[in-house]
Scaffold this active site. Sequence first.
Site, short mmCIF file in Angstrom:
data_model
loop_
_atom_site.label_atom_id
_atom_site.label_comp_id
_atom_site.label_asym_id
_atom_site.label_seq_id
_atom_site.Cartn_x
_atom_site.Cartn_y
_atom_site.Cartn_z
N ILE A 6 0.85 -1.20 0.00
CA ILE A 6 0.00 0.00 0.00
C ILE A 6 0.88 1.25 0.00
O ILE A 6 1.76 1.40 0.86
CB ILE A 6 -0.91 0.05 1.24
CG1 ILE A 6 -1.73 -1.24 1.38
CG2 ILE A 6 -1.84 1.26 1.17
CD1 ILE A 6 -2.53 -1.32 2.67
N ASN A 79 -2.46 4.09 -3.54
CA ASN A 79 -3.33 5.01 -2.80
C ASN A 79 -2.76 6.42 -2.69
O ASN A 79 -3.52 7.38 -2.58
CB ASN A 79 -3.58 4.45 -1.40
CG ASN A 79 -4.26 5.44 -0.49
OD1 ASN A 79 -5.44 5.76 -0.65
ND2 ASN A 79 -3.51 5.97 0.48
N TYR A 146 -5.43 17.81 -10.65
CA TYR A 146 -5.97 16.61 -9.99
C TYR A 146 -6.89 15.83 -10.91
O TYR A 146 -6.78 14.60 -11.02
CB TYR A 146 -6.71 17.04 -8.72
CG TYR A 146 -7.18 15.89 -7.86
CD1 TYR A 146 -6.27 15.05 -7.23
CD2 TYR A 146 -8.54 15.66 -7.67
CE1 TYR A 146 -6.70 14.01 -6.43
CE2 TYR A 146 -8.97 14.62 -6.86
CZ TYR A 146 -8.06 13.79 -6.24
OH TYR A 146 -8.49 12.75 -5.45
N LYS A 150 -6.11 11.96 -12.25
CA LYS A 150 -6.99 10.83 -11.98
C LYS A 150 -7.58 10.26 -13.28
O LYS A 150 -7.79 9.05 -13.40
CB LYS A 150 -8.09 11.23 -11.01
CG LYS A 150 -7.58 11.51 -9.60
CD LYS A 150 -6.84 10.32 -9.01
CE LYS A 150 -6.40 10.56 -7.58
NZ LYS A 150 -5.68 9.40 -6.99
N THR A 183 -10.97 12.60 5.64
CA THR A 183 -9.52 12.51 5.74
C THR A 183 -8.89 13.90 5.71
O THR A 183 -9.58 14.91 5.53
CB THR A 183 -8.94 11.69 4.56
OG1 THR A 183 -9.21 12.38 3.33
CG2 THR A 183 -9.54 10.30 4.51
#
Length: 243
Positions: A6, A79, A146, A150, A183
């Site tokens: 991860i 991630n 961003y 993605k 988060t």
Amino acid sequence: MEHVIITGASKGLGDAMRRAFLERGATVHVLARSPISETKNQHSYQVDVSDVDALVQSFRSIFSTIDQQTCMALTLVNNAGLISPVGPAAENDPHEIAKSITVNVSAPMIAAQAFLQQSEHFSASRTVLNISSGAGRSPMEGWSAYCTGKAGLDMYTKTAALEQKEATKPARFLAVAPGIIDTDMQTTIRGTSKDAFKHVDKFRTYKKQGALVDPNDTAQAMLQLLDDPKAKNGELLDIREYL
């Protein structure tokens, strides 16, 4: 034995997934810029994924600890990600743009390349799970870097999956939009000025209304997704289907 790698595992969703995999008995290899304390069945690597040489060396080190004879399943969770720079495309700092694309696109591609190469002779099932975003599928003003990163990660997932169709031992590639999780990234977004990000009030409302999902719940949903035989190679998924 299940082995899971991860990136960005020191906080948020990465940390929650780290703990979820450990709880189900997997051996977890975690990469993060911040140090992560060692615990049973965990191997930690302090590395910035934007450092190509360090990232590749980390994968060499990881696979030197894995016994391919006892390994039954291998999973890479890409991630690590960056929301910055936030603001109009004409005003974004060039160095921040380059860093964004490196972390959000190049690093997952390099990690997956190392993962595939190092596990080439493994008989274990292999999965690359790319943590994407709805921003890669719907453009938003102020998030040009961003959204682009993605979207690129989604296309990489689909392209790599196509290549695996002809592989002798194909790996599964999946991309999943994780939804709106409570988060540090959401904290950063809410702290953005409206001039830089015109949709900031919407994200502030999500927090006020309690609409943000606990990262631990999302992590459990991620495990369900990975275990789902219906999650087909190359699919762009939404974690809300598993929550």
